[in-house]
Structure formats: C-alpha cells, structure tokens
Design a protein around this motif. Sequence first.
Motif: not given
Length: 153
Positions: A121-134
Amino acid sequence: MVKLEDRLYEGIAQQVGVVGYALVDARMVRVGRAVTLQIFIEKNETTAVTIEDCAAVSRQLSLWLDVENPVNAAYRLEVSSPGLDRPLKNLHDFERFKGSQAEIHLQGLTQGRRRVQGELLGIEDQKVVLKNAEGRWAFALDEIHKARLVPQW
C-alpha cells in the motif's frame, strides 16, 4: 551470503552511477571457497536492463575494483538485472511498487509471524504498509530483514 561493508556498497553504487545506472542491490555470496560479488542494476524506472548495460557496468566496476582492491579474496563479478522478484531495499522502493504483491521477511516475530505476503500500500508515517486477507500490516524499515516483489503470473 556475506553482508557488504557500507564503504564497499557505497563505492559500488557510485561506480554504477558513473555509467548512468542505479544500484538495486549488491551482495557477496560464498559457496565453499568460491566468492561471487553479485551486482543488480537498473537503468531507470521504466526501461529494462540489457546485456550491453550489464557489460558496461561490469567494465566500470572491474576497473574500480582492480584499483581499490576492496575485496580480500579471489572473487567472480556478476552484474545483472534484479529480475521480476527484485529486492525492495528502501522506502522509495516500497512506495514505487505500491499496488504490487510483496513478501516481507521480518527481523523478529510480529503477531506470531516472521514472513508476511500481500499487496503493498506504500509508505505511511515512515512505515511500509501491506495488506492481505489477515488485515493491514505496517513495519518500520529496521524491522524488515529482507523484502522482494512477488511476480504475478
């Protein structure tokens, strides 16, 4: 695999840049006594790397490595494209490949997991953001051991 010293990595990045390319990753791999210095390059964000590109970078690096002699062992130099499952090394990479599938290996356990795969999902607040079924996952760069794109066929 042996982690490259920062000085060596920076020198390689500079030499790759001299001939107009960007360093994606560099690593030293040992198999028995054999040592290979693997260099992964890209031209720019939209153009594929050719064998001629790899040869140009290899010539530049060979000259520099012969003069500087930063590797204290006999080694083989390999220069190539990072491939479809390219490593993701910095925040720019994670933002650049937003919408792609990625696999992230963590330094330690997070919610009982050491590996998470999903859509970047990109970067938010200097964190790598990812999404999956969980759900959604967010990781600081220093929590990530390694990450790579997962090609979709």
